[in-house]
Design a protein around this motif. Structure first.
Motif, PDB file in Angstrom:
ATOM      1  N   THR A 157       0.863  -1.340  -0.052  1.00 24.35           N
ATOM      2  CA  THR A 157       0.046  -0.079   0.091  1.00 24.35           C
ATOM      3  C   THR A 157       0.799   1.294  -0.132  1.00 24.35           C
ATOM      4  O   THR A 157       2.085   1.260   0.371  1.00 24.35           O
ATOM      5  CB  THR A 157      -1.007  -0.098   1.194  1.00 24.35           C
ATOM      6  OG1 THR A 157      -0.134  -0.326   2.475  1.00 24.35           O
ATOM      7  CG2 THR A 157      -1.836  -1.028   1.271  1.00 24.35           C
ATOM      8  N   PRO A 158       0.279   2.234  -0.438  1.00 25.42           N
ATOM      9  CA  PRO A 158       0.908   3.776  -0.374  1.00 25.42           C
ATOM     10  C   PRO A 158       0.828   4.456   0.698  1.00 25.42           C
ATOM     11  O   PRO A 158       0.187   4.193   1.731  1.00 25.42           O
ATOM     12  CB  PRO A 158       0.211   4.269  -1.643  1.00 25.42           C
ATOM     13  CG  PRO A 158      -1.267   3.910  -1.541  1.00 25.42           C
ATOM     14  CD  PRO A 158      -1.153   2.434  -1.079  1.00 25.42           C
ATOM     15  N   TRP A 159       1.505   5.641   0.526  1.00 26.13           N
ATOM     16  CA  TRP A 159       1.472   6.472   1.922  1.00 26.13           C
ATOM     17  C   TRP A 159       0.201   7.358   1.912  1.00 26.13           C
ATOM     18  O   TRP A 159       0.149   8.136   3.077  1.00 26.13           O
ATOM     19  CB  TRP A 159       2.643   7.102   2.045  1.00 26.13           C
ATOM     20  CG  TRP A 159       3.137   7.883   0.826  1.00 26.13           C
ATOM     21  CD1 TRP A 159       4.291   7.409   0.008  1.00 26.13           C
ATOM     22  CD2 TRP A 159       2.755   9.044   0.270  1.00 26.13           C
ATOM     23  NE1 TRP A 159       4.399   8.163  -1.079  1.00 26.13           N
ATOM     24  CE2 TRP A 159       3.481   9.357  -0.968  1.00 26.13           C
ATOM     25  CE3 TRP A 159       1.993  10.095   0.509  1.00 26.13           C
ATOM     26  CZ2 TRP A 159       3.336  10.377  -1.932  1.00 26.13           C
ATOM     27  CZ3 TRP A 159       1.715  11.183  -0.248  1.00 26.13           C
ATOM     28  CH2 TRP A 159       2.227  11.261  -1.528  1.00 26.13           C
ATOM     29  N   LYS A 183       2.326  -4.932   3.603  1.00 33.40           N
ATOM     30  CA  LYS A 183       3.681  -4.227   3.539  1.00 33.40           C
ATOM     31  C   LYS A 183       3.196  -2.793   3.338  1.00 33.40           C
ATOM     32  O   LYS A 183       2.970  -2.229   2.133  1.00 33.40           O
ATOM     33  CB  LYS A 183       4.627  -4.882   2.398  1.00 33.40           C
ATOM     34  CG  LYS A 183       5.826  -4.528   2.710  1.00 33.40           C
ATOM     35  CD  LYS A 183       6.577  -3.218   2.834  1.00 33.40           C
ATOM     36  CE  LYS A 183       6.622  -2.189   1.626  1.00 33.40           C
ATOM     37  NZ  LYS A 183       6.692  -0.836   1.870  1.00 33.40           N
ATOM     38  N   GLU A 186       6.797   3.048   3.270  1.00 34.63           N
ATOM     39  CA  GLU A 186       7.738   3.185   4.304  1.00 34.63           C
ATOM     40  C   GLU A 186       7.820   4.800   4.686  1.00 34.63           C
ATOM     41  O   GLU A 186       8.111   5.281   5.792  1.00 34.63           O
ATOM     42  CB  GLU A 186       9.184   3.131   3.918  1.00 34.63           C
ATOM     43  CG  GLU A 186       9.445   3.756   2.406  1.00 34.63           C
ATOM     44  CD  GLU A 186       9.266   2.660   1.292  1.00 34.63           C
ATOM     45  OE1 GLU A 186       8.102   2.041   1.259  1.00 34.63           O
ATOM     46  OE2 GLU A 186       9.766   2.657   0.441  1.00 34.63           O
ATOM     47  N   GLY A 216      10.204  -0.499  -0.307  1.00 42.60           N
ATOM     48  CA  GLY A 216       9.580  -1.416  -1.300  1.00 42.60           C
ATOM     49  C   GLY A 216      10.761  -2.200  -1.893  1.00 42.60           C
ATOM     50  O   GLY A 216      10.356  -3.446  -2.364  1.00 42.60           O
ATOM     51  N   PHE A 234      -1.779  -4.427  -5.033  1.00 41.29           N
ATOM     52  CA  PHE A 234      -0.941  -3.271  -5.103  1.00 41.29           C
ATOM     53  C   PHE A 234      -1.491  -1.873  -5.208  1.00 41.29           C
ATOM     54  O   PHE A 234      -2.374  -1.697  -6.360  1.00 41.29           O
ATOM     55  CB  PHE A 234       0.244  -3.615  -6.135  1.00 41.29           C
ATOM     56  CG  PHE A 234       1.096  -2.325  -6.239  1.00 41.29           C
ATOM     57  CD1 PHE A 234       1.815  -1.728  -5.062  1.00 41.29           C
ATOM     58  CD2 PHE A 234       1.045  -1.500  -7.212  1.00 41.29           C
ATOM     59  CE1 PHE A 234       2.807  -0.776  -5.338  1.00 41.29           C
ATOM     60  CE2 PHE A 234       1.957  -0.377  -7.515  1.00 41.29           C
ATOM     61  CZ  PHE A 234       2.827  -0.182  -6.421  1.00 41.29           C
ATOM     62  N   GLY A 236      -0.209   2.050  -5.779  1.00 38.92           N
ATOM     63  CA  GLY A 236       1.016   2.826  -5.795  1.00 38.92           C
ATOM     64  C   GLY A 236       1.188   3.510  -7.153  1.00 38.92           C
ATOM     65  O   GLY A 236       0.221   3.580  -8.216  1.00 38.92           O
ATOM     66  N   GLU A 237       2.433   3.961  -7.424  1.00 38.82           N
ATOM     67  CA  GLU A 237       2.645   4.644  -8.650  1.00 38.82           C
ATOM     68  C   GLU A 237       2.723   3.552  -9.855  1.00 38.82           C
ATOM     69  O   GLU A 237       2.921   2.327  -9.740  1.00 38.82           O
ATOM     70  CB  GLU A 237       4.027   5.290  -8.689  1.00 38.82           C
ATOM     71  CG  GLU A 237       4.265   6.420  -7.939  1.00 38.82           C
ATOM     72  CD  GLU A 237       5.387   7.215  -7.769  1.00 38.82           C
ATOM     73  OE1 GLU A 237       6.158   6.702  -8.750  1.00 38.82           O
ATOM     74  OE2 GLU A 237       5.829   7.698  -6.810  1.00 38.82           O
ATOM     75  N   THR A 240       6.057   1.598 -10.520  1.00 37.60           N
ATOM     76  CA  THR A 240       6.231   0.542  -9.369  1.00 37.60           C
ATOM     77  C   THR A 240       5.431  -0.678  -9.863  1.00 37.60           C
ATOM     78  O   THR A 240       5.757  -1.819  -9.811  1.00 37.60           O
ATOM     79  CB  THR A 240       5.783   0.991  -7.990  1.00 37.60           C
ATOM     80  OG1 THR A 240       6.444   2.262  -7.856  1.00 37.60           O
ATOM     81  CG2 THR A 240       6.280  -0.046  -6.941  1.00 37.60           C
ATOM     82  N   LEU A 259      -3.434   2.111  -9.661  1.00 35.65           N
ATOM     83  CA  LEU A 259      -2.131   2.934  -9.996  1.00 35.65           C
ATOM     84  C   LEU A 259      -2.229   4.569 -10.110  1.00 35.65           C
ATOM     85  O   LEU A 259      -3.379   4.960  -9.638  1.00 35.65           O
ATOM     86  CB  LEU A 259      -1.497   2.301 -11.215  1.00 35.65           C
ATOM     87  CG  LEU A 259      -1.218   0.958 -11.249  1.00 35.65           C
ATOM     88  CD1 LEU A 259      -0.596   0.306 -12.735  1.00 35.65           C
ATOM     89  CD2 LEU A 259      -0.264   0.391 -10.259  1.00 35.65           C
ATOM     90  N   GLY A 260      -1.439   5.085 -10.745  1.00 38.56           N
ATOM     91  CA  GLY A 260      -1.415   6.481 -10.604  1.00 38.56           C
ATOM     92  C   GLY A 260      -2.606   7.017 -11.669  1.00 38.56           C
ATOM     93  O   GLY A 260      -3.278   6.539 -12.165  1.00 38.56           O
ATOM     94  N   CYS A 292      -4.998  10.115  -5.550  1.00 38.07           N
ATOM     95  CA  CYS A 292      -5.092   9.544  -6.645  1.00 38.07           C
ATOM     96  C   CYS A 292      -6.104   9.770  -7.760  1.00 38.07           C
ATOM     97  O   CYS A 292      -5.785   9.880  -8.871  1.00 38.07           O
ATOM     98  CB  CYS A 292      -5.031   8.030  -6.695  1.00 38.07           C
ATOM     99  SG  CYS A 292      -6.468   7.189  -5.910  1.00 38.07           S
ATOM    100  N   GLU A 390       1.955  12.795 -13.494  1.00 36.72           N
ATOM    101  CA  GLU A 390       1.126  12.954 -12.146  1.00 36.72           C
ATOM    102  C   GLU A 390       1.979  13.858 -11.288  1.00 36.72           C
ATOM    103  O   GLU A 390       3.489  13.232 -11.079  1.00 36.72           O
ATOM    104  CB  GLU A 390       0.786  11.383 -11.787  1.00 36.72           C
ATOM    105  CG  GLU A 390       0.062  11.597 -10.471  1.00 36.72           C
ATOM    106  CD  GLU A 390      -0.054  10.153  -9.753  1.00 36.72           C
ATOM    107  OE1 GLU A 390       0.785   9.305  -9.905  1.00 36.72           O
ATOM    108  OE2 GLU A 390      -1.359  10.035  -9.123  1.00 36.72           O
ATOM    109  N   PHE A 456     -14.222  -0.036  -8.506  1.00 37.96           N
ATOM    110  CA  PHE A 456     -12.822   0.967  -8.465  1.00 37.96           C
ATOM    111  C   PHE A 456     -11.838   0.565  -9.195  1.00 37.96           C
ATOM    112  O   PHE A 456     -11.393  -0.693  -8.897  1.00 37.96           O
ATOM    113  CB  PHE A 456     -12.724   0.961  -6.801  1.00 37.96           C
ATOM    114  CG  PHE A 456     -11.469   2.301  -6.705  1.00 37.96           C
ATOM    115  CD1 PHE A 456     -12.020   3.474  -6.119  1.00 37.96           C
ATOM    116  CD2 PHE A 456     -10.241   1.956  -7.037  1.00 37.96           C
ATOM    117  CE1 PHE A 456     -11.273   4.669  -6.094  1.00 37.96           C
ATOM    118  CE2 PHE A 456      -9.651   3.361  -6.774  1.00 37.96           C
ATOM    119  CZ  PHE A 456      -9.858   4.513  -6.580  1.00 37.96           C
TER     120      PHE A 456
END
Ligand code: NAD
Length: 498
Positions: A157-159, A183, A186, A216, A234, A236-237, A240, A259-260, A292, A390, A456
């Motif tokens: 997952t993202p921040w 995970k 970070e 990551g 997943f 994130g970007e 990635t 993703l983005g 996002c 982005e 989604f």
């Protein structure tokens, strides 16, 4: 300007494996920064392959021989609702941790905890209501679907809105009877540890939920490449996502990729301008622009362009930038200095690619911390990098158009395809445009509010596969087909020639 760490923090953020908080096997750690001072306020265990191996092995054991996958749906649903109750009861604490760690304005962090709880209620309800198909061929055959959890799900997952985004994956993965290894990002590892306490209190058995913190390229990479993890979800970007896609390929894993985006908001001259203004200002500056689905490209019909631009710039200049913990704050501090530098590099680039009408650097009175003034570039050409890439911060590109055809071409003219927002009072135009625009999700005359039953996900570089409602249940389960004959089995008889 400083903010004090929330009270009661542990001495270190640890992994949670098989029901216990643990350090990394090799003792590795990484620094976690507070986005207002950019100082290290805590250290976190940095998971390596050895830690992922332990977490996967605990999750595998809980899947193969534990109670969780074997509970009746109603029994799991009860626990899911308990999780939701506990999350809701900790709303204020969660919001404080989340806002401190990520720099999100506290008022916007509060909504995230409620939404996280809702995901657990929703998937708890869904597994009880879940039904599967049976197909009958009269007098010959019955065929039915035996739906089964898959095994150990790897969740990465993202921040941005970390806790809420973790709930999107945790809720359907657990509700369907899988066990998981999470995970988290970070940059923002603080709130993820709360899941461990919440799940334990709600009655989820040890080993079902495992958490490995870390980078990551280390912990995330080891999870993606672990042969006993058949599923990776997943968020994130896009870049990635491509790497993970490649790394998972030799194992033929099930992948869900959110993703983005570089989503367009299209404002026609016949739109309710005040409503469009409210939504498009909120759409790119809420969550610090680290959203996002942010409507970060605004396309405005020529007749109203100058008026719109003037009013938009005025609003952007008045957006309240402040300490994340201040309830008056509308835009807080960006998550991390690395991300701040990236956003600032686009702000500088934008000065040569468009006409700056608001922001353009650090807001006044904020000499330190990751603060970016809400920034508006207008007259941006469609091939400009700030129109195409982005930025993921409080930065917007506004471009005029004349006709509906031109608007559609501009809207579709990026690699991404996550969301689109259309503002018009013409019903036919709204629907025709929505159906032609290359976006996974479209909002007509409305803001980013989603019913949890709807799909989604994005198209093009914005994602692979859709989650949401039953689609999440499908991702986290196998639909085994069982066929039974109701009569003689009619097999051609081989080997009877002599
Ligand atoms: P990121 O891709 O840098 O990181 C996301 C996660 O992937 C982190 O946990 C990171 O540690 C991990 N990771 C990084 N490299 C990895 C590797 N090689 N192997 C395995 N894991 C790895 O993204 P970010 O900067 O944390 O988040 C922002 C991005 O997320 C933006 O692009 C945003 O649009 C996107 N996002 C998309 C959605 C959606 O639903 N489509 C929602 C939120 C955010």
């Amino acid at each position: 300007m400083t903010q004090h760490p929330p009270t009661g923090l542990p001495d270190k953020i640890r992994h949670f494996i098989d029901g216990t908080f643990v350090d990394s096997v090799g003792g590795e750690t990484f620094d976690v920064l507070d986005p207002v001072s950019n100082k290290t306020y805590i250290r976190a265990a940095a998971g390596q392959k050895a830690d992922i191996d332990l977490a996967v092995s605990a999750a595998k054991k809980a899947f193969k021989s534990g109670a969780w996958p074997r509970l009746l749906p109603r029994e799991r649903a009860r626990i899911m609702h308990r999780v939701a109750d506990i999350v809701e009861s900790r709303d204020a604490q969660l919001a404080e941790l989340e806002s401190f760690d990520s720099g999100l304005p506290i008022t916007q962090a509060r909504g995230q905890a409620r939404r996280a709880a809702e995901n657990f209620r929703f998937f708890g309800d869904l597994i009880v209501a879940q039904h599967d198909n049976t197909f009958k061929v009269p007098d010959r055959q019955m065929n039915y679907v035996n739906r089964k959890p898959i095994g150990v799900a790897g969740l990465i997952t993202p921040w941005n809105t970390p806790f809420m985004l973790e709930s999107w994956k945790l809720a359907p993965a657990l509700a369907t009877g899988n066990t998981v290894v999470l995970k988290p990002a970070e940059f923002t590892p603080l709130s993820a540890s709360l899941w461990a306490e919440i799940f334990r209190e709600a009655g989820i058995p040890d080993g079902v939920f495992n958490l490995v913190n870390g980078l990551g390229e280390e912990a995330g990479d080891a999870l993606v490449k672990h042969p006993d993890v058949p599923l990776i979800s997943f968020t994130g970007e896009s870049r990635t996502g491509q790497i993970i896609f490649g790394n998972a390929a030799p194992y033929l894993k099930g992948l869900s990729m959110e993703l983005g985006g570089k989503s367009p908001a299209i404002v026609f001259a016949d739109a309710d301008l005040e409503a469009a203004l409210d939504a498009t200002v909120f759409g790119v500056f809420s969550l610090n622009g680290e959203r996002c689905t942010a409507g970060s490209r605004i396309l405005v019909q020529r007749e109203i362009y100058d008026d719109f631009v003037e009013r938009y710039a005025e609003r952007a200049k008045n957006v309240v930038v402040g300490l994340p913990s201040d309830p008056a704050t509308e835009v807080g501090a960006l998550v991390h200095p690395e991300h701040y530098n990236k956003v600032m590099s686009y702000v500088e680039l934008g000065k040569s690619e468009g006409r700056l009408v608001a922001g353009g650097g650090r807001p006044e009175g904020f000499p330190t911390g990751n603060y970016v003034a809400p920034t508006v570039f207008v007259d941006v050409a469609p091939d400009a990098r700030i129109f195409q890439e982005e930025i993921f911060g409080p930065v917007v590109a506004i471009t005029p158009f004349d006709t509906e055809e031109e608007a559609l071409e501009l809207a579709n003219n990026t690699a991404y395809g996550l969301a689109a927002y259309v503002w018009t009072s013409q019903l036919k135009r709204a629907h025709n445009f929505a159906q032609a625009v290359e976006a996974g999700m479209v909002w007509l005359n409305s803001n980013n509010v989603r019913d949890l039953r709807t799909p989604f996900g994005g198209v093009k570089a914005s994602g692979l596969g859709h989650e949401g409602g039953y689609r999440s249940i499908d991702f986290y389960t196998d639909q085994q087909a069982v066929h039974i004959t109701l009569n003689e089995s009619h097999s051609p008889r081989f080997g009877t020639a002599k």
